[in-house]
Design a protein around this motif. Structure first.
Motif, PDB file in Angstrom:
ATOM      1  N   TYR A 163       0.844  -1.195   0.000  1.00  0.00           N
ATOM      2  CA  TYR A 163       0.000   0.000   0.000  1.00  0.00           C
ATOM      3  C   TYR A 163       0.880   1.245   0.000  1.00  0.00           C
ATOM      4  CZ  TYR A 163      -4.081  -2.812   1.244  1.00  0.00           C
ATOM      5  OH  TYR A 163      -5.104  -3.704   1.241  1.00  0.00           O
ATOM      6  N   ASP A 164       0.705   2.117  -0.978  1.00  0.00           N
ATOM      7  CA  ASP A 164       1.452   3.368  -0.980  1.00  0.00           C
ATOM      8  C   ASP A 164       0.864   4.326   0.056  1.00  0.00           C
ATOM      9  OD1 ASP A 164       3.146   2.560  -2.940  1.00  0.00           O
ATOM     10  OD2 ASP A 164       1.796   3.216  -4.567  1.00  0.00           O
ATOM     11  N   ASP A 165      -0.454   4.341   0.116  1.00  0.00           N
ATOM     12  CA  ASP A 165      -1.124   5.206   1.082  1.00  0.00           C
ATOM     13  C   ASP A 165      -1.986   4.301   1.957  1.00  0.00           C
ATOM     14  OD1 ASP A 165      -2.322   7.224   2.444  1.00  0.00           O
ATOM     15  OD2 ASP A 165      -3.835   7.579   0.877  1.00  0.00           O
ATOM     16  N   PRO A 166      -1.420   3.752   2.979  1.00  0.00           N
ATOM     17  CA  PRO A 166      -2.085   2.635   3.678  1.00  0.00           C
ATOM     18  C   PRO A 166      -3.283   3.034   4.524  1.00  0.00           C
ATOM     19  CG  PRO A 166       0.061   3.127   4.667  1.00  0.00           C
ATOM     20  CD  PRO A 166      -0.091   4.046   3.510  1.00  0.00           C
ATOM     21  N   ILE A 167      -3.395   4.323   4.903  1.00  0.00           N
ATOM     22  CA  ILE A 167      -4.476   4.685   5.827  1.00  0.00           C
ATOM     23  C   ILE A 167      -5.829   4.403   5.200  1.00  0.00           C
ATOM     24  CG2 ILE A 167      -5.468   6.538   7.230  1.00  0.00           C
ATOM     25  CD1 ILE A 167      -2.599   5.757   7.976  1.00  0.00           C
ATOM     26  N   GLY A 168      -6.691   3.695   5.949  1.00  0.00           N
ATOM     27  CA  GLY A 168      -8.025   3.389   5.457  1.00  0.00           C
ATOM     28  C   GLY A 168      -8.092   2.101   4.648  1.00  0.00           C
ATOM     29  N   LYS A 169      -6.940   1.545   4.266  1.00  0.00           N
ATOM     30  CA  LYS A 169      -6.947   0.272   3.519  1.00  0.00           C
ATOM     31  C   LYS A 169      -7.240  -0.876   4.477  1.00  0.00           C
ATOM     32  CE  LYS A 169      -5.564   1.938  -0.541  1.00  0.00           C
ATOM     33  NZ  LYS A 169      -5.180   3.276  -0.208  1.00  0.00           N
ATOM     34  N   LYS A 170      -7.666  -1.976   3.893  1.00  0.00           N
ATOM     35  CA  LYS A 170      -8.109  -3.083   4.747  1.00  0.00           C
ATOM     36  C   LYS A 170      -7.239  -4.335   4.568  1.00  0.00           C
ATOM     37  CE  LYS A 170     -13.007  -1.930   5.269  1.00  0.00           C
ATOM     38  NZ  LYS A 170     -12.854  -0.508   5.336  1.00  0.00           N
ATOM     39  N   ILE A 171      -7.048  -5.056   5.657  1.00  0.00           N
ATOM     40  CA  ILE A 171      -6.335  -6.344   5.599  1.00  0.00           C
ATOM     41  C   ILE A 171      -7.122  -7.364   6.395  1.00  0.00           C
ATOM     42  CG2 ILE A 171      -4.019  -5.374   5.310  1.00  0.00           C
ATOM     43  CD1 ILE A 171      -3.636  -5.753   8.326  1.00  0.00           C
ATOM     44  N   LYS A 172      -6.814  -8.649   6.168  1.00  0.00           N
ATOM     45  CA  LYS A 172      -7.525  -9.694   6.911  1.00  0.00           C
ATOM     46  C   LYS A 172      -6.585 -10.876   7.121  1.00  0.00           C
ATOM     47  CE  LYS A 172      -9.243 -11.774   2.675  1.00  0.00           C
ATOM     48  NZ  LYS A 172     -10.370 -12.101   1.826  1.00  0.00           N
ATOM     49  N   PRO A 173      -6.824 -11.623   8.187  1.00  0.00           N
ATOM     50  CA  PRO A 173      -6.011 -12.827   8.371  1.00  0.00           C
ATOM     51  C   PRO A 173      -6.341 -13.827   7.281  1.00  0.00           C
ATOM     52  CG  PRO A 173      -7.446 -12.434  10.276  1.00  0.00           C
ATOM     53  CD  PRO A 173      -7.811 -11.423   9.232  1.00  0.00           C
ATOM     54  N   MET A 174      -5.350 -14.598   6.865  1.00  0.00           N
ATOM     55  CA  MET A 174      -5.592 -15.570   5.808  1.00  0.00           C
ATOM     56  C   MET A 174      -6.456 -16.701   6.369  1.00  0.00           C
ATOM     57  SD  MET A 174      -2.759 -17.317   3.404  1.00  0.00           S
ATOM     58  CE  MET A 174      -2.479 -18.777   4.337  1.00  0.00           C
ATOM     59  N   ALA A 175      -7.487 -17.090   5.635  1.00  0.00           N
ATOM     60  CA  ALA A 175      -8.368 -18.160   6.091  1.00  0.00           C
ATOM     61  C   ALA A 175      -7.637 -19.487   5.995  1.00  0.00           C
ATOM     62  CB  ALA A 175      -9.618 -18.197   5.226  1.00  0.00           C
ATOM     63  N   LEU A 176      -7.869 -20.337   6.981  1.00  0.00           N
ATOM     64  CA  LEU A 176      -7.204 -21.634   6.952  1.00  0.00           C
ATOM     65  C   LEU A 176      -7.906 -22.584   5.993  1.00  0.00           C
ATOM     66  CD1 LEU A 176      -6.274 -21.997  10.679  1.00  0.00           C
ATOM     67  CD2 LEU A 176      -4.778 -21.500   8.739  1.00  0.00           C
ATOM     68  N   ASN A 177      -9.193 -22.375   5.790  1.00  0.00           N
ATOM     69  CA  ASN A 177      -9.864 -23.115   4.729  1.00  0.00           C
ATOM     70  C   ASN A 177     -10.983 -22.251   4.175  1.00  0.00           C
ATOM     71  OD1 ASN A 177     -12.218 -23.555   6.457  1.00  0.00           O
ATOM     72  ND2 ASN A 177     -10.846 -24.975   7.546  1.00  0.00           N
ATOM     73  N   ALA A 178     -11.481 -22.685   3.089  1.00  0.00           N
ATOM     74  CA  ALA A 178     -12.405 -21.836   2.339  1.00  0.00           C
ATOM     75  C   ALA A 178     -13.657 -21.484   3.142  1.00  0.00           C
ATOM     76  CB  ALA A 178     -12.799 -22.529   1.035  1.00  0.00           C
ATOM     77  N   GLN A 179     -14.019 -22.385   4.073  1.00  0.00           N
ATOM     78  CA  GLN A 179     -15.270 -22.145   4.791  1.00  0.00           C
ATOM     79  C   GLN A 179     -15.109 -21.106   5.896  1.00  0.00           C
ATOM     80  OE1 GLN A 179     -14.172 -25.565   4.455  1.00  0.00           O
ATOM     81  NE2 GLN A 179     -15.178 -25.459   2.471  1.00  0.00           N
ATOM     82  N   GLN A 180     -13.846 -20.906   6.363  1.00  0.00           N
ATOM     83  CA  GLN A 180     -13.664 -20.058   7.535  1.00  0.00           C
ATOM     84  C   GLN A 180     -13.980 -18.596   7.230  1.00  0.00           C
ATOM     85  OE1 GLN A 180      -9.730 -20.101   9.083  1.00  0.00           O
ATOM     86  NE2 GLN A 180     -10.321 -19.143  11.008  1.00  0.00           N
ATOM     87  N   ALA A 181     -14.778 -18.020   8.141  1.00  0.00           N
ATOM     88  CA  ALA A 181     -15.078 -16.597   7.981  1.00  0.00           C
ATOM     89  C   ALA A 181     -14.049 -15.800   8.746  1.00  0.00           C
ATOM     90  CB  ALA A 181     -16.468 -16.305   8.521  1.00  0.00           C
ATOM     91  N   VAL A 182     -13.536 -14.737   8.142  1.00  0.00           N
ATOM     92  CA  VAL A 182     -12.534 -13.939   8.830  1.00  0.00           C
ATOM     93  C   VAL A 182     -13.000 -12.496   8.891  1.00  0.00           C
ATOM     94  CG1 VAL A 182     -10.568 -15.372   8.266  1.00  0.00           C
ATOM     95  CG2 VAL A 182     -11.302 -13.616   6.669  1.00  0.00           C
ATOM     96  N   SER A 183     -12.558 -11.805   9.954  1.00  0.00           N
ATOM     97  CA  SER A 183     -12.919 -10.400  10.066  1.00  0.00           C
ATOM     98  C   SER A 183     -11.881  -9.545   9.350  1.00  0.00           C
ATOM     99  CB  SER A 183     -13.019  -9.994  11.535  1.00  0.00           C
ATOM    100  OG  SER A 183     -12.152 -10.778  12.321  1.00  0.00           O
ATOM    101  N   VAL A 184     -12.326  -8.398   8.892  1.00  0.00           N
ATOM    102  CA  VAL A 184     -11.468  -7.514   8.109  1.00  0.00           C
ATOM    103  C   VAL A 184     -11.093  -6.316   8.973  1.00  0.00           C
ATOM    104  CG1 VAL A 184     -11.319  -6.102   6.032  1.00  0.00           C
ATOM    105  CG2 VAL A 184     -12.611  -8.251   6.009  1.00  0.00           C
ATOM    106  N   PHE A 185      -9.826  -5.935   8.936  1.00  0.00           N
ATOM    107  CA  PHE A 185      -9.358  -4.834   9.763  1.00  0.00           C
ATOM    108  C   PHE A 185      -8.963  -3.642   8.891  1.00  0.00           C
ATOM    109  CE2 PHE A 185      -8.641  -8.680  12.139  1.00  0.00           C
ATOM    110  CZ  PHE A 185      -9.033  -8.346  13.428  1.00  0.00           C
ATOM    111  N   THR A 186      -9.190  -2.446   9.431  1.00  0.00           N
ATOM    112  CA  THR A 186      -8.835  -1.236   8.699  1.00  0.00           C
ATOM    113  C   THR A 186      -7.553  -0.659   9.277  1.00  0.00           C
ATOM    114  OG1 THR A 186     -11.188  -0.827   8.615  1.00  0.00           O
ATOM    115  CG2 THR A 186      -9.730   0.955   7.862  1.00  0.00           C
ATOM    116  N   ILE A 187      -6.663  -0.260   8.406  1.00  0.00           N
ATOM    117  CA  ILE A 187      -5.423   0.349   8.876  1.00  0.00           C
ATOM    118  C   ILE A 187      -5.720   1.790   9.254  1.00  0.00           C
ATOM    119  CG2 ILE A 187      -3.079   1.017   8.247  1.00  0.00           C
ATOM    120  CD1 ILE A 187      -3.073  -1.340   6.278  1.00  0.00           C
TER     121      ILE A 187
END
Lengths: 112, 880
Positions: B652-676
């Motif tokens: 990210y060149d301008d990371p503020i406000g961009k979002k990241i998430k933990p990698m899911a361990l399998n396709a079914q797993q739901a993960v929460s998304v975090f904002t920088i």
């Protein structure tokens, strides 16, 4: 005097050699001592005493005849040298002197 | 039979002159005994007599009687050596002192090296024991570590008959424990499988070998811990409570303390069954250290080739589930799953991976110190040679007279060698005494606990005898040949070869000495500056005036009021609750991806730390973009603060406000998304040897520890008030604290140790070299006494005379510098390449090293030279 130093065993061997005059070789000396002193004599002790006294000059030796019993090997006859005689005299004298010095009273054993 | 053997034996040892008649006598006795007592007795008696005839006066000419003259000569040689040493007390002192110091240094190094090499060899079958280690790479994340998946140990034992036994340990941590309401801080706790005691032959003092850790809530402790916790009481079956986990553990066994030369020093083994994940069949998470014992017929290489099959068998399905591609595809696209073995013997010196149980040693230092030890000894030997040849003129007359009187060269060589060996013997005795005097300091510096390394069990003393002779011969052989080569006629006529012929050899020897000294000086300058660079490097956070309160979580509900009470004190600036403290070696690693990521290749391995609102303020973190967590923004619970490295890695060149998430361990797993919400400056949260890794901070409650930032010069007061508050609220729990700057300093213990050892060795080497140079300068000046007198009478100034005397040594130091600098450069750049943050090798280091040596040389020579140059010339010229 250091020159005439004789050990107890050496003295006995030297005297025995004198006693056996003319027939003093290993076996006879050993037998003689064992007979008279009623003690066991090892060949090693006897032989080393003989050679030691020979190198000190108290004894002289020469080869004699051989017998079949000895597997054809010659005997070595020992005899006392003049120095050996002196050593014996000296030893005897010092003991005698000491003996004479003992006061009579020392031998008066009483029941007390 | 016995008789024949006896005869042979007798002929072998008896003097030939006596053989015939004594043998005859023996035969006669034999014949008599045969008649009287039978053959058996006669045989035996014959043999016994032969043995008893073994008398000194009857022995044949032998080595002893033939060599008795030499024994007399040795006695004489010793006497001559002693006298010559006493005649020149000053030189004797220089020689012996130098040699003794260097021997002390060498002995200490040898003790160190021997101990380093002995690691883990005391276990039974230690050559069959291996540790499994992993090398994993996915996307740009590389893991080179000792941790392996949980099911690895069981799978290895089950699938491969070569594996005789396998077992796991996990962690090496400390915890607050209590026994009968008494609290203890217990270090070196690990979780272990029962089978670990089958692999490592740790002596079991109490308990049933088969049932040590095979039930939940069991624990095995070592002897000194048992003594610490229970004193005289019987510890078996007693209960240990782990504070903060509310777990009661029953003691099922007592083991002997683990020896100091082992790569782990566990004091408490908790059963692995207490861990929820002990039986987890998940292969993609690596948290357990696996040890195996192979059967003696299997080699490491042969077994390692099996891991490929193992990976295929167990990983395929789980990789497919986790990342959605098959194992083959994943590996083909550059990912690596590689497991290998490291022999137990190699762990201490050759393993430096992530998550080692303890900081290991390094074979590099073993080599380095051995080389230095060798150099120091070499320098001392060279001193001895130099002094001996330089002062040859003094001994020349003695040699001449001895030769005229019929000494053979061999005998003279023997004489001088005896002298050298006597010197070395005396120096060794002195050195051994010094070694024992220095041992406590040595133990302190090297963090070892050796008691009697020289004469104790498996001590070094057999080597001492050999090396004493070797040093004596090494130092004495050259002077011995030079001195004994003099022609008596020349020497006695007065044409003294003032050791001039040997002058160039002497120069070479001096150059070798200086090369070694310069090398060491440059080395220690570089080691010193690199290590202080690391310790003083901008950390990216504030480590001063921060008090760390351990186990704050144990306060429970009182914790917040504890925090608030603290904040009411004017000396306290801020308080943050989080167990994630830099330098505490806490890792929490998980892969993250950008929100818009499509493949697992974009995953970034992230250290994610749980912190509170006051974290940045307390630790002085610098926010470069955006902001830190703020109570006014309720959405911050789904926000993260990333460090610069992480921002870069996410792309990210301008990371503020961009979002990241933990990698899911399998396709079914739901993960929460975090904002920088903010970017912080990189800070060094772990060892300075490694790069700063991507890191994010999250706003999550984590009640392990508490950091308290206070005002300068209020340390004592803050400590007192904190302790008071703690005892009010904790209900008897001990107050455990630390200061962040001290914790950070401790993380450099290893480096500081190396620094100290290196400096001490350098000082010793230079001291020894200076001693030698001092003696040499004294001699040379003495030789040129007359020349100096005449020059002075003819008008030479003191400066000119000094220059004359300094010239030669200066040239020699320059030559040495030319030799030493490239070698030092090579070694230094090699050493520095092991650091993520290293100083640049500037020429200053090398110039300083060479100049330093030159100055030391000048000072050493200077005293003698100045004395000679300022003396009244008449004193130098009058004496004839």
């Amino acid at each position: 005097m250091k020159k005439y130093q004789l050990g107890e065993f050496e003295e006995i061997v030297l005297l025995t050699v004198g006693v056996l005059y003319g027939n003093a070789y290993g076996v006879s000396i050993k037998e003689e001592i064992e007979k008279r002193q009623k003690r066991k004599v090892s060949v090693g002790a006897l032989q080393s005493a003989l050679r030691r006294m020979e190198s000190k000059g108290f004894l002289d030796s020469e080869f004699g005849e051989s017998t079949k019993m000895r597997g054809g090997k010659r005997k070595r006859y020992f005899k006392i040298t003049a120095l050996g005689k002196k050593a014996l005299d000296y030893n005897m004298q010092t003991r005698l002197d000491l003996w004479n010095q003992i006061p009579d009273v020392a031998f008066e054993f009483k029941l007390c | 039979m016995l008789k024949r053997f006896g005869e042979r034996l007798f002929s072998f040892y008896c003097h030939p002159d006596f053989q015939e008649d004594i043998k005859g006598d023996l035969e006669e006795y034999y014949a008599l005994n045969l008649e009287d007592k039978g053959e058996k007795y006669a045989n035996r008696k014959f043999f016994v007599d032969v043995i008893l005839l073994f008398r000194l006066s009857l022995l044949r000419d032998n080595w002893f009687s033939r060599n008795s003259i030499y024994f007399a000569m040795v006695k004489n040689n010793l006497k001559v050596a002693y006298r010559s040493m006493m005649r020149h007390k000053f030189y004797t002192f220089l020689n012996l002192g130098g040699l003794a110091i260097s021997i002390t240094a060498c002995l200490l190094i040898a003790i160190f090296v021997k101990d380093e090499l002995s690691y883990d060899r005391h276990f039974e079958n230690s050559d069959q024991i291996y540790r499994v280690q992993s090398y994993l790479k996915f996307a740009d994340n590389i893991f080179d570590m000792i941790a392996t998946p949980s099911p690895m140990a069981a799978a290895l034992k089950q699938d491969y008959p070569e594996v005789e036994q396998s077992g796991r340990v996990r962690g090496n941590f400390s915890s607050l424990i209590s026994v009968n309401n008494q609290f203890f801080r217990q270090e070196n706790i690990t979780y272990a499988d029962n089978s670990i005691f089958d692999i490592f032959s740790i002596e079991l003092l109490r308990g049933n070998r088969e049932h040590l850790l095979d039930e939940p809530n069991t624990v095995v402790i070592n002897r000194s811990t048992a003594e610490k916790l229970f004193g005289e009481e019987d510890p078996m079956g007693q209960i240990i409570r782990i504070e903060g986990q509310d777990q009661d553990l029953k003691i099922t066994g007592i083991v002997e303390d683990i020896r100091s030369n082992t790569h782990f020093h566990f004091q408490m083994f908790r059963t692995m069954l207490d861990r929820g994940d002990h039986n987890q069949q998940f292969w993609l998470s690596n948290n357990f250290v696996t040890y195996i014992r192979l059967n003696p017929n299997t080699t490491e290489e042969a077994f390692e080739s099996q891991f490929e099959g193992l990976v295929k068998k167990y990983f395929a399905e789980q990789v497919q589930q986790a990342v959605g591609v098959s194992l083959e595809t994943a590996l083909a696209s550059g990912n690596i799953i590689d497991y290998s073995l490291i022999p137990l013997h190699d762990i201490h010196l050759h393993s430096n991976k992530d998550f080692e149980l303890e900081a290991n040693g390094s074979v590099q230092y073993v080599y380095l110190f051995s080389i230095i030890g060798f150099f120091i000894l070499l320098i001392a030997c060279i001193n001895f040679m130099n002094m001996a040849t330089a002062r040859a003129s003094i001994r020349a007359k003695e040699v001449g007279v001895r030769k005229v009187l019929g000494s053979l060269r061999k005998q003279l060589v023997n004489q001088f060698l005896t002298e050298a060996i006597l010197n070395s013997l005396l120096a060794f005795i002195l050195g051994i005494i010094l070694t024992y005097v220095a041992l406590p300091y040595f133990n302190q510096i090297t963090n070892k606990s050796l008691v009697d390394p020289l004469f104790g069990a498996s001590g070094l003393w057999p080597y001492l005898v050999v090396s004493c002779l070797a040093v004596g011969i090494l130092a004495g052989i050259y002077p011995a040949f030079v001195l004994s080569s003099y022609r008596p006629v020349k020497v006695l006529k007065g044409e003294v070869t003032q050791g001039k012929k040997a002058s160039w050899i002497r120069s070479i020897l001096v150059v070798i000495q200086f090369t070694a000294s310069i090398f060491l000086i440059i080395g220690s300058i570089i080691v010193y500056s690199q290590l202080s660079y690391l310790q003083n490097k901008e950390l990216g956070f504030n480590k001063d005036q921060v008090l760390i309160v351990n186990n704050a979580g144990l306060l429970g509900q009182n914790m917040m009021s504890f925090k608030n009470e603290l904040l009411r004190n004017p000396n306290i600036e801020s308080v943050s609750v989080s167990s994630y403290i830099p330098a505490a070696n806490i890792f929490n690693d998980t892969p993250f991806v950008r929100e818009d990521a499509t493949t697992s290749d974009e995953a970034v391995s992230i250290q994610y730390w749980n912190v509170d609102y006051d974290y940045a303020k307390t630790l002085g973190l610098q926010i470069t973009e955006g902001r830190f967590f703020d109570r006014e923004f309720p959405t911050d619970s789904m926000g993260v603060v990333v460090n610069e490295t992480a921002a870069r890695r996410f792309g990210y060149d301008d990371p503020i406000g961009k979002k990241i998430k933990p990698m899911a361990l399998n396709a079914q797993q739901a993960v929460s998304v975090f904002t920088i919400i903010g970017v912080m400056k990189d800070f060094h949260y772990q060892s300075m040897r490694t790069d700063i890794l991507p890191q994010i901070l999250m706003l999550r409650p984590d009640i392990g520890g508490m950091s308290v930032k206070f005002k300068a010069a209020a340390t004592k007061e803050v400590l007192e008030i904190s302790e008071e508050l703690w005892s009010e609220m904790s209900g008897g729990l001990p107050f455990e604290f630390d200061f962040l700057d001290e914790m950070f300093a401790r993380s450099f213990d290893n480096e500081n140790r190396i620094k100290t050892i290196f400096s001490v060795l350098t000082v010793l080497a230079i001291l020894v070299a200076s001693l030698g140079l001092f003696g040499l300068a004294a001699y040379v000046t003495e030789q040129r006494k007359k020349e100096i007198g005449i020059r002075k009478v003819l008008g030479a100034s003191t400066i000119k005379l000094l220059r004359l005397l300094f010239q030669k040594f200066t040239v020699l130091v320059f030559i040495s510098a030319l030799l030493a600098v490239p070698v030092a450069y090579y070694f230094a750049s090699d050493w520095l390449s092991g650091f993520a943050y290293a100083i640049k090798l500037s020429p200053v280091f090398f110039i300083a090293g060479a100049l330093g040596t030159l100055i030391i040389a000048w000072m050493t020579v200077g005293y003698q030279s100045l004395k000679a140059a300022t003396r009244n010339p008449i004193d130098n010229l009058r004496v004839e």
